[in-house]
Design a protein around this motif. Structure first.
Motif, short mmCIF file in Angstrom:
data_model
loop_
_atom_site.label_atom_id
_atom_site.label_comp_id
_atom_site.label_asym_id
_atom_site.label_seq_id
_atom_site.Cartn_x
_atom_site.Cartn_y
_atom_site.Cartn_z
N ILE A 5 0.87 -1.18 0.00
CA ILE A 5 0.00 0.00 0.00
C ILE A 5 0.90 1.23 0.00
CG2 ILE A 5 -1.91 -1.15 1.20
CD1 ILE A 5 -0.98 0.29 3.77
N SER A 6 0.31 2.39 -0.21
CA SER A 6 1.12 3.61 -0.19
C SER A 6 1.37 4.04 1.26
CB SER A 6 0.41 4.73 -0.95
OG SER A 6 -0.67 5.23 -0.17
N ALA A 20 -1.14 -2.58 14.35
CA ALA A 20 -0.58 -1.94 15.55
C ALA A 20 0.76 -1.31 15.20
CB ALA A 20 -0.40 -2.98 16.64
N PHE A 21 1.06 -0.18 15.85
CA PHE A 21 2.33 0.51 15.61
C PHE A 21 2.87 1.04 16.92
CE2 PHE A 21 -0.94 3.72 15.33
CZ PHE A 21 -0.40 4.82 15.97
N ARG A 22 4.11 1.44 16.91
CA ARG A 22 4.77 2.02 18.08
C ARG A 22 5.49 3.29 17.66
NH1 ARG A 22 3.45 -2.75 18.43
NH2 ARG A 22 3.49 -4.06 20.25
N ASN A 35 -2.96 7.49 6.88
CA ASN A 35 -4.40 7.74 7.05
C ASN A 35 -5.01 6.73 8.02
OD1 ASN A 35 -4.31 9.87 5.25
ND2 ASN A 35 -5.07 8.68 3.53
N TRP A 36 -4.65 5.45 7.87
CA TRP A 36 -5.17 4.43 8.77
C TRP A 36 -4.78 4.72 10.21
CZ3 TRP A 36 -3.77 -0.67 5.74
CH2 TRP A 36 -4.65 -0.81 4.67
N ARG A 37 -3.51 5.14 10.44
CA ARG A 37 -3.08 5.48 11.81
C ARG A 37 -3.92 6.60 12.37
NH1 ARG A 37 2.25 5.33 10.00
NH2 ARG A 37 2.36 7.58 10.06
#
Length: 78
Positions: free
Chosen positions: A29-30, A45-47, A36-38
């Protein structure tokens, strides 16, 4: 005696971290879609490293788990 090819618990805990552009490429994906999803509270999940606005990282295991959770089967379960 040959060593097992499965990762040890210590190795699994040290799963590689991917930057946002690397994670986007891995997901095909770009980077903007991932941003945008974040912002929308969607996606894997992200950190963050440190304070808000700092660099964002994704664990490969989190990306794999998220992709698996998004998988659907047409025609019902097998």
């Amino acid at each position: 005696m040959p060593r097992s090819s499965s990762p040890s618990p210590a190795t699994a805990a040290q799963a590689p971290n991917l930057t946002s552009p690397e994670a986007a490429a891995w997901l095909a994906i770009s980077p903007q879609t991932l941003r945008n999803w974040r912002a929308q509270g969607r996606g894997p999940a992200f950190r963050r490293s440190g304070r808000p606005g700092a660099r964002v990282y994704y664990r490969l295991s989190d990306l794999e788990a998220w992709v698996e959770s998004q998988t659907t089967t047409l025609g019902g379960a097998r």
